[in-house]
Design a protein around this motif. Structure first.
Motif, PDB file in Angstrom:
ATOM      1  N   GLU A  92      -2.502  61.338  42.756  1.00 14.66           N
ATOM      2  CA  GLU A  92      -1.298  60.494  42.767  1.00 14.66           C
ATOM      3  C   GLU A  92      -0.043  61.262  42.363  1.00 14.66           C
ATOM      4  O   GLU A  92       1.037  60.686  42.288  1.00 14.66           O
TER       5      GLU A  92
ATOM      6  N   THR B 177      -7.426  47.833  37.149  1.00 12.01           N
ATOM      7  CA  THR B 177      -8.446  46.956  37.741  1.00 12.01           C
ATOM      8  C   THR B 177      -8.160  45.482  37.469  1.00 12.01           C
ATOM      9  O   THR B 177      -8.513  44.624  38.289  1.00 12.01           O
TER      10      THR B 177
ATOM     11  N   TYR C 219      -6.005  43.999  40.314  1.00 15.35           N
ATOM     12  CA  TYR C 219      -6.494  44.039  41.699  1.00 15.35           C
ATOM     13  C   TYR C 219      -6.283  42.672  42.347  1.00 15.35           C
ATOM     14  O   TYR C 219      -6.453  41.649  41.693  1.00 15.35           O
ATOM     15  N   PRO C 220      -5.851  42.581  43.633  1.00 15.15           N
ATOM     16  CA  PRO C 220      -5.722  43.662  44.626  1.00 15.15           C
ATOM     17  C   PRO C 220      -4.346  44.320  44.681  1.00 15.15           C
ATOM     18  O   PRO C 220      -4.097  45.136  45.563  1.00 15.15           O
TER      19      PRO C 220
ATOM     20  N   THR D   1      -3.172  46.554  42.884  1.00 21.82           N
ATOM     21  CA  THR D   1      -3.293  47.980  42.607  1.00 21.82           C
ATOM     22  C   THR D   1      -4.201  48.709  43.596  1.00 21.82           C
ATOM     23  O   THR D   1      -4.521  49.876  43.382  1.00 21.82           O
ATOM     24  N   LYS D   2      -4.592  48.028  44.671  1.00 26.35           N
ATOM     25  CA  LYS D   2      -5.395  48.718  45.682  1.00 26.35           C
ATOM     26  C   LYS D   2      -4.557  49.732  46.452  1.00 26.35           C
ATOM     27  O   LYS D   2      -4.981  50.880  46.649  1.00 26.35           O
ATOM     28  N   PRO D   3      -3.332  49.389  46.903  1.00 24.22           N
ATOM     29  CA  PRO D   3      -2.528  50.379  47.629  1.00 24.22           C
ATOM     30  C   PRO D   3      -1.632  51.220  46.737  1.00 24.22           C
ATOM     31  O   PRO D   3      -1.147  52.266  47.153  1.00 24.22           O
TER      32      PRO D   3
ATOM     33  N   LYS E 292      -6.283  52.681  36.178  1.00 28.81           N
ATOM     34  CA  LYS E 292      -6.585  52.208  37.533  1.00 28.81           C
ATOM     35  C   LYS E 292      -5.996  50.830  37.794  1.00 28.81           C
ATOM     36  O   LYS E 292      -5.802  50.439  38.936  1.00 28.81           O
TER      37      LYS E 292
ATOM     38  N   CYS F 273      -0.808  52.409  42.413  1.00 25.93           N
ATOM     39  CA  CYS F 273      -1.313  52.357  41.043  1.00 25.93           C
ATOM     40  C   CYS F 273      -0.371  51.553  40.143  1.00 25.93           C
ATOM     41  O   CYS F 273       0.816  51.381  40.431  1.00 25.93           O
ATOM     42  N   LYS F 274      -0.929  51.062  39.059  1.00 25.33           N
ATOM     43  CA  LYS F 274      -0.241  50.117  38.184  1.00 25.33           C
ATOM     44  C   LYS F 274       1.146  50.572  37.733  1.00 25.33           C
ATOM     45  O   LYS F 274       2.100  49.765  37.780  1.00 25.33           O
TER      46      LYS F 274
END
Length: 285
Positions: free
Chosen positions: A57, A12, A15-16, A18-20, A10, A22-23
């Motif tokens: 995804e 985490t 962040y942010p 990786t909010k829109p 994810k 993925c890594k």
């Protein structure tokens, strides 16, 4: 040998950003992060690859990589519904691997060295047991730590130890024979609720079938899992490319080197990209 890229994190800690997205799709200098672990598999001579992605995804990754045919690859996708640890990738990929051997690489790990391809191909040629690597780090506590005896043989592995027995960690690149599926299917979750890849390696160690190769000082390993390490990774890739005049993680170049595509195919990809960029330029006028 089949290849699996575990790219379902994810992100985490990023962040942010990786909010829109993925890594594994974040940029590391001039390429998406996911290019670098795919490049590792290609340099090992592996062309059949399963990419494990976050839920919902698959279409995003497919839009970037397609079925891999432009690189002479065969890429399939699978989703990891719940993060259950690195070893869960083996269970997700069990049908894909079939009766073959497998190389598992983490989607946020980057490796580079002048002799990398030769090292990887030697590891891939080992058809009995497991081959992993040891990499010296200043602070090994966040990783799986391997201890060697005086003869350089691995004698213990500990996951995130409070008091490490060495400064050598096992980075996210693992070569296994088909015993790994039987081992993975008998794993029990750790106290943190995950199927630990360290437990897989410990079982190979118990069977006397774990080979740990210490990487030489000319090897670069990067774990782009935090904002700081992502920045360092980008700067390192730029420095390597500027210094050597060679790309790191260029899938088209690696495909050509492995003989999976022709020069004409590579030129066609370049021409198509040029026309696309030119068309976008005209739209902006």
């Amino acid at each position: 040998m089949k290849g699996i890229v575990l790219a379902a994190g994810k992100g985490t800690r990023l962040y942010p950003m990786t909010k829109p997205v993925c890594k594994p799709l974040l940029p590391v200098y001039d390429k998406p992060l996911i290019y670098y672990p795919i490049a590792i598999l290609m340099q090992a001579g592996i062309s059949e690859i399963l990419i494990i992605v976050p839920p919902e995804e698959t279409a995003t990754f497919r839009a970037l990589l397609g079925d891999g045919s432009q690189y002479g690859l065969s890429i399939q996708y699978a989703e990891q519904p719940v993060a259950r640890g690195i070893a869960d990738a083996l269970l997700i990929g069990e049908e894909f691997v079939g009766g073959d051997r497998v190389c598992l690489v983490l989607g946020d790990n980057i490796f580079h060295a002048p002799t990398l391809a030769a090292t990887l191909k030697r590891a891939a040629a080992n058809d009995r047991g497991s081959t992993v690597f040891g990499y010296w780090v200043e602070d090994p506590r966040p990783f799986g730590v391997v201890e060697f005896d005086k003869e350089g043989k691995a004698i213990s592995i500990e996951e995130k130890p409070r008091y490490p027995k060495s400064n050598y960690i096992i980075p996210g690149l693992y070569f296994y024979d088909h015993q790994v599926m039987e081992i993975a299917n008998h794993l029990k979750p750790s106290p943190r609720g995950e199927l630990e890849i360290t437990d897989v390696n410990l079982e190979y160690l118990r069977r006397g079938q774990l080979q740990v190769i210490p990487l030489e000082r000319n090897f670069t390993w990067l774990d782009a899992g935090t904002a700081d390490s992502l920045l360092v990774a980008g700067e390192t890739i730029k420095k390597i490319q500027d210094t050597t005049g060679r790309y790191v993680g260029c899938l088209e170049e690696l495909a050509l080197y492995e003989g999976w595509v022709s020069e004409e195919q590579v030129h066609a990809i370049g021409a198509e990209l040029s026309m696309t960029l030119y068309g976008k330029y005209l739209q902006c006028l």
